[in-house]
Scaffold this active site. Structure first.
Site, PDB file in Angstrom:
ATOM      1  N   ARG A  82     119.748 -73.787 -42.415  1.00 20.72           N
ATOM      2  CA  ARG A  82     118.734 -74.908 -42.620  1.00 20.72           C
ATOM      3  C   ARG A  82     119.309 -76.053 -43.636  1.00 20.72           C
ATOM      4  O   ARG A  82     118.827 -76.906 -44.167  1.00 20.72           O
ATOM      5  CB  ARG A  82     117.493 -74.856 -43.166  1.00 20.72           C
ATOM      6  CG  ARG A  82     116.521 -74.055 -42.173  1.00 20.72           C
ATOM      7  CD  ARG A  82     115.844 -75.019 -41.270  1.00 20.72           C
ATOM      8  NE  ARG A  82     115.138 -74.052 -40.312  1.00 20.72           N
ATOM      9  CZ  ARG A  82     113.902 -74.005 -40.447  1.00 20.72           C
ATOM     10  NH1 ARG A  82     113.201 -74.564 -41.375  1.00 20.72           N
ATOM     11  NH2 ARG A  82     113.117 -73.173 -39.426  1.00 20.72           N
ATOM     12  N   ASP A 107     116.822 -77.190 -32.565  1.00 23.32           N
ATOM     13  CA  ASP A 107     115.586 -76.236 -33.076  1.00 23.32           C
ATOM     14  C   ASP A 107     115.753 -75.037 -31.912  1.00 23.32           C
ATOM     15  O   ASP A 107     116.120 -75.254 -30.847  1.00 23.32           O
ATOM     16  CB  ASP A 107     114.434 -76.944 -32.988  1.00 23.32           C
ATOM     17  CG  ASP A 107     113.558 -75.923 -34.009  1.00 23.32           C
ATOM     18  OD1 ASP A 107     113.598 -75.706 -35.240  1.00 23.32           O
ATOM     19  OD2 ASP A 107     112.582 -75.266 -33.231  1.00 23.32           O
ATOM     20  N   TYR A 144     105.811 -67.687 -30.581  1.00 22.76           N
ATOM     21  CA  TYR A 144     105.752 -69.060 -30.625  1.00 22.76           C
ATOM     22  C   TYR A 144     104.959 -69.338 -29.305  1.00 22.76           C
ATOM     23  O   TYR A 144     103.787 -70.148 -29.275  1.00 22.76           O
ATOM     24  CB  TYR A 144     106.711 -69.948 -30.684  1.00 22.76           C
ATOM     25  CG  TYR A 144     107.142 -70.249 -32.191  1.00 22.76           C
ATOM     26  CD1 TYR A 144     106.275 -70.690 -33.160  1.00 22.76           C
ATOM     27  CD2 TYR A 144     108.253 -69.676 -32.899  1.00 22.76           C
ATOM     28  CE1 TYR A 144     106.683 -70.971 -34.426  1.00 22.76           C
ATOM     29  CE2 TYR A 144     108.762 -69.905 -34.118  1.00 22.76           C
ATOM     30  CZ  TYR A 144     107.881 -70.528 -34.997  1.00 22.76           C
ATOM     31  OH  TYR A 144     108.396 -70.827 -36.423  1.00 22.76           O
ATOM     32  N   ARG A 176     115.456 -80.928 -44.928  1.00 15.06           N
ATOM     33  CA  ARG A 176     114.547 -81.805 -45.430  1.00 15.06           C
ATOM     34  C   ARG A 176     114.727 -81.923 -46.937  1.00 15.06           C
ATOM     35  O   ARG A 176     114.275 -82.883 -47.744  1.00 15.06           O
ATOM     36  CB  ARG A 176     113.145 -81.602 -45.104  1.00 15.06           C
ATOM     37  CG  ARG A 176     112.682 -81.732 -44.068  1.00 15.06           C
ATOM     38  CD  ARG A 176     110.951 -81.324 -43.753  1.00 15.06           C
ATOM     39  NE  ARG A 176     111.455 -79.919 -43.470  1.00 15.06           N
ATOM     40  CZ  ARG A 176     110.296 -79.105 -43.257  1.00 15.06           C
ATOM     41  NH1 ARG A 176     109.174 -79.670 -43.086  1.00 15.06           N
ATOM     42  NH2 ARG A 176     110.548 -77.849 -43.165  1.00 15.06           N
ATOM     43  N   ARG A 189     115.478 -89.557 -40.973  1.00 17.94           N
ATOM     44  CA  ARG A 189     114.369 -88.821 -40.235  1.00 17.94           C
ATOM     45  C   ARG A 189     113.130 -89.970 -39.929  1.00 17.94           C
ATOM     46  O   ARG A 189     112.443 -89.619 -39.133  1.00 17.94           O
ATOM     47  CB  ARG A 189     114.164 -87.583 -40.997  1.00 17.94           C
ATOM     48  CG  ARG A 189     112.951 -86.703 -40.467  1.00 17.94           C
ATOM     49  CD  ARG A 189     113.081 -85.934 -39.109  1.00 17.94           C
ATOM     50  NE  ARG A 189     112.204 -85.301 -38.696  1.00 17.94           N
ATOM     51  CZ  ARG A 189     111.115 -85.684 -38.135  1.00 17.94           C
ATOM     52  NH1 ARG A 189     110.839 -86.779 -37.757  1.00 17.94           N
ATOM     53  NH2 ARG A 189     109.918 -84.764 -37.933  1.00 17.94           N
TER      54      ARG A 189
HETATM   55  O1  1CP Z   1     120.819 -76.729 -40.603  1.00 21.48           O
HETATM   56  C1  1CP Z   1     120.179 -76.236 -39.765  1.00 21.48           C
HETATM   57  O2  1CP Z   1     120.114 -74.667 -39.781  1.00 21.48           O
HETATM   58  C2  1CP Z   1     119.754 -76.976 -38.656  1.00 21.48           C
HETATM   59  C3  1CP Z   1     119.385 -76.539 -37.258  1.00 21.48           C
HETATM   60  C4  1CP Z   1     117.935 -75.691 -37.238  1.00 21.48           C
HETATM   61  C5  1CP Z   1     117.904 -74.327 -36.933  1.00 21.48           C
HETATM   62  C6  1CP Z   1     118.945 -73.355 -37.153  1.00 21.48           C
HETATM   63  C7  1CP Z   1     116.716 -76.185 -37.362  1.00 21.48           C
HETATM   64  C8  1CP Z   1     116.271 -77.605 -37.872  1.00 21.48           C
HETATM   65  N1  1CP Z   1     115.674 -75.166 -37.032  1.00 21.48           N
HETATM   66  C9  1CP Z   1     116.558 -74.000 -36.926  1.00 21.48           C
HETATM   67  C10 1CP Z   1     116.042 -72.653 -36.396  1.00 21.48           C
HETATM   68  C11 1CP Z   1     114.550 -72.506 -36.480  1.00 21.48           C
HETATM   69  N2  1CP Z   1     113.660 -73.242 -36.184  1.00 21.48           N
HETATM   70  C12 1CP Z   1     114.134 -71.093 -36.833  1.00 21.48           C
HETATM   71  C13 1CP Z   1     114.993 -69.864 -37.155  1.00 21.48           C
HETATM   72  C14 1CP Z   1     115.172 -70.013 -38.332  1.00 21.48           C
HETATM   73  C15 1CP Z   1     114.293 -69.757 -39.472  1.00 21.48           C
HETATM   74  O3  1CP Z   1     113.510 -68.725 -39.273  1.00 21.48           O
HETATM   75  O4  1CP Z   1     114.299 -70.688 -40.545  1.00 21.48           O
HETATM   76  C16 1CP Z   1     112.621 -71.279 -36.616  1.00 21.48           C
HETATM   77  C17 1CP Z   1     111.658 -70.209 -36.889  1.00 21.48           C
HETATM   78  C18 1CP Z   1     112.410 -72.529 -36.321  1.00 21.48           C
HETATM   79  C19 1CP Z   1     111.022 -73.224 -36.238  1.00 21.48           C
HETATM   80  C20 1CP Z   1     110.722 -74.252 -37.048  1.00 21.48           C
HETATM   81  N3  1CP Z   1     111.539 -75.536 -36.603  1.00 21.48           N
HETATM   82  C21 1CP Z   1     110.083 -74.217 -38.175  1.00 21.48           C
HETATM   83  C22 1CP Z   1     109.454 -72.984 -38.849  1.00 21.48           C
HETATM   84  C23 1CP Z   1     108.082 -72.981 -39.327  1.00 21.48           C
HETATM   85  C24 1CP Z   1     106.905 -72.978 -38.475  1.00 21.48           C
HETATM   86  O5  1CP Z   1     106.095 -73.731 -38.678  1.00 21.48           O
HETATM   87  O6  1CP Z   1     107.045 -71.924 -37.755  1.00 21.48           O
HETATM   88  C25 1CP Z   1     110.082 -75.673 -38.692  1.00 21.48           C
HETATM   89  C26 1CP Z   1     109.356 -76.101 -39.698  1.00 21.48           C
HETATM   90  C27 1CP Z   1     110.835 -76.390 -37.735  1.00 21.48           C
HETATM   91  C28 1CP Z   1     111.287 -77.839 -37.767  1.00 21.48           C
HETATM   92  C29 1CP Z   1     112.581 -77.847 -38.232  1.00 21.48           C
HETATM   93  N4  1CP Z   1     113.749 -77.395 -37.638  1.00 21.48           N
HETATM   94  C30 1CP Z   1     114.856 -77.795 -38.011  1.00 21.48           C
HETATM   95  C31 1CP Z   1     114.472 -78.812 -39.050  1.00 21.48           C
HETATM   96  C32 1CP Z   1     115.422 -79.540 -39.915  1.00 21.48           C
HETATM   97  C33 1CP Z   1     113.269 -78.868 -39.255  1.00 21.48           C
HETATM   98  C34 1CP Z   1     112.305 -79.964 -40.114  1.00 21.48           C
HETATM   99  C35 1CP Z   1     111.850 -80.925 -39.295  1.00 21.48           C
HETATM  100  C36 1CP Z   1     111.518 -82.166 -40.099  1.00 21.48           C
HETATM  101  O7  1CP Z   1     112.634 -82.877 -40.246  1.00 21.48           O
HETATM  102  O8  1CP Z   1     110.323 -82.273 -40.019  1.00 21.48           O
END
Ligand code: 1CP
Length: 365
Positions: free
Chosen positions: A33, A84, A160, A37, A46
Site C-alpha cells: 500500500r 485494487d 468479498y 492515503r 485523489r
Molecule cells: O501501493 C499499493 O499497494 C497500491 C495498490 C493496492 C493494492 C495492492 C490497493 C490500492 N489495494 C491493494 C490490495 C488490496 N485491496 C487488498 C490486499 C492487501 C491487503 O490486505 O491490504 C485488499 C484486501 C483490498 C481491499 C481494499 N481496497 C481495502 C481493504 C479494507 C476493506 O474494507 O476490506 C480498502 C480500504 C481498499 C481501497 C484501496 N485500495 C487501494 C488504495 C490506495 C485504497 C484506498 C482508497 C482510497 O483512496 O480511498
C-alpha cells in the site's frame, strides 16, 4: 506472441535477485500500500478522482504508482501498480464500489446468484486498462525499479463477493464453505482461472514480478485453508507459469502473501508453487526460515505499527530484526516489507526513516 516492448533498461534489480533466492548487498525493500492515503500528494490528487476512475485511467494509475517512488527516490526497490484486488469480481460481472473499502451492492448470497457471474470472462478486454497502465508505468519508471503486478487470491475475493464488503466474522462467506463445499471449490477455481489470465496479461504488459494477496486467509482453519484456498493458489501459479512458457514470455518471480496462514507456511513453501512467501508480523524471520527451508524467498515482516512508534523505536526495531535474522551476514532471499499494508495515519517522513534504517542495518557489516 511475445510482446515487443521497448522499456528502459533496469538499473536496480535487487528485488528480482532476492526473489530468485540470491544473496544481495542489502535487503531490497518496498511497502504494501505504498501508493496510499498516508501520502499528502495522494490525498490531494485523489480529491478530484473516484477510486476506480484512477484504476481505469492509465495516466492517473501511473501517476499514483510513481508518487512514492519519487518521494522515496533511491530508497524503494519496487513499484506496485496502482489498482485494487476488486477489479477481478468486476470483470466477472459484479458491481463493486469503493466506500471507503470495497462494497458490492448485489453480493452473491445463494447458489442461484452464481448465474449472475459471466460464464466466460474475457479478462484482456475487461481489464485491458490495467495492462495499459502497467505498460505506461514501466516507461515512466525509466528502469529505476521493477514494477509489481498483483491480484487478490480466490478465497479473499470470494469472501468479498459473498459478504458484499469487509466483515468481522466472515459468517456468510464461511458458511458457504460448510454448506456448499463442492460449489465453493468450483467457484474458487473459476476465480483462480480469471486471476491467472489476469496475471499473465499484466506480465505480458510489463509487470516484472506478481503478487497474490490472500488477505483473509487468516479467517480459515488450517484444514480449510488447505482444502479450499490452497488448490486455487496452486492453480494460479501453475497456470501462469505454463501460459508464460506457451506464449514465449520469460517467467517472473511470483509471491504469495496469505496473511495469517502461519500454520501452513511449510505447505505454502513446498506446494503452492511461488518463489516468495510473504509473512505477516507474527513469526520472526528466523523461525519462518526454519519452517519454509531454503527453497523460497521470504518477504516481510515488520509490524506496520512500528511506524507509529517514533524514530527511536523504528531504529531499534529494524536493527533488532536485521541483527537477529542476518547476524552481520549479507541477506539472502529476503525482501524487507511490512507484515501488512501501511495505514493512513503514518507520517511519510517516518516511513522514509524506516527505509533508511533497512538500507543501513540490512547491509553486511
Ligand atoms: O501501493 C499499493 O499497494 C497500491 C495498490 C493496492 C493494492 C495492492 C490497493 C490500492 N489495494 C491493494 C490490495 C488490496 N485491496 C487488498 C490486499 C492487501 C491487503 O490486505 O491490504 C485488499 C484486501 C483490498 C481491499 C481494499 N481496497 C481495502 C481493504 C479494507 C476493506 O474494507 O476490506 C480498502 C480500504 C481498499 C481501497 C484501496 N485500495 C487501494 C488504495 C490506495 C485504497 C484506498 C482508497 C482510497 O483512496 O480511498
Amino acid at each position: 506472441m511475445v510482446p515487443q516492448h521497448d522499456f528502459p533498461p533496469l538499473t536496480n534489480d535487487l528485488i528480482l535477485r532476492a526473489a530468485r533466492g540470491e544473496q544481495t548487498e542489502r535487503a531490497p525493500v518496498w511497502v504494501m500500500r505504498q501508493a496510499g492515503r498516508y501520502l499528502p500528494e495522494y490525498r490531494e490528487l485523489r480529491k478530484n478522482h473516484e477510486f476506480f476512475e484512477i484504476c481505469q485511467t492509465p495516466a492517473l494509475a501511473a501517476e499514483f504508482t510513481l508518487q512514492p517512488i519519487r518521494r522515496y527516490s533511491g530508497l524503494l526497490d519496487a513499484a506496485i501498480i496502482f489498482c485494487d484486488i476488486m477489479v477481478v469480481p468486476q470483470a466477472m460481472g459484479l458491481e463493486v464500489i469503493m466506500n471507503p473499502g470495497p462494497s458490492l451492492p448485489n453480493p452473491i448470497r445463494e447458489l442461484e446468484d452464481l448465474k449472475r457471474l459471466r460464464e466466460e470472462v474475457d479478462v484482456d478486454k475487461e481489464l485491458g486498462y490495467v495492462y495499459d497502465a502497467i505498460t505506461l508505468t514501466r516507461k515512466e519508471l525509466k528502469g529505476q525499479v521493477p514494477l509489481i503486478g498483483f491480484c487478490g487470491a480466490p478465497w479473499t475475493l470470494m469472501a468479498y463477493m459473498i459478504e458484499g464488503g469487509g466483515s468481522k466474522s466472515f459468517q456468510l462467506a464461511k458458511s458457504w464453505l460448510f454448506k456448499y463445499p463442492e460449489e465453493s471449490k468450483a467457484l474458487l477455481l473459476k476465480i483462480g482461472d480469471v486471476c491467472a489470465d489476469y496475471l499473465v496479461g499484466q506480465i505480458r504488459a510489463g509487470a516484472q514480478m506478481a503478487q497474490v494477496f490472500d488477505s483473509w486467509a487468516s479467517e480459515l482453519s488450517t484444514y480449510d485453508f488447505i482444502t479450499f484456498s490452497l488448490p486455487s493458489l496452486k492453480h494460479i501459479a501453475s497456470k501462469v507459469r505454463s501460459r508464460l512458457d506457451a506464449e514465449g514470455i520469460p517467467q517472473v518471480p511470483l509471491t504469495l502473501f496469505a496473511k495469517g496462514a502461519n500454520s501452513t507456511l511449510d505447505i505454502q513453501a513446498k506446494e503452492a508453487g511461488y518463489d516468495t512467501i510473504g509473512l505477516d508480523w507474527i513469526y520472526d524471520l528466523a523461525t519462518a526460515r526454519s519452517i519454509v527451508g531454503d527453497g523460497v524467498a521470504l518477504q516481510g515482516n515488520f509490524d506496520p505499527n512500528v511506524l507509529y512508534g517514533g524514530r527511536e523505536a523504528i531504529d531499534r526495531e529494524v536493527k533488532r530484526v536485521c541483527q537477529s535474522f542476518l547476524g552481520g551476514k549479507a541477506p539472502k532471499a529476503w525482501i524487507a516489507n511490512l507484515g501488512h499494508g501501511i495505514t493512513p495515519g503514518v507520517d511519510p517522513d517516518d516511513l522514509k526513516f524506516f527505509l533508511e534504517c533497512v538500507h543501513k542495518y540490512s547491509a553486511a557489516s
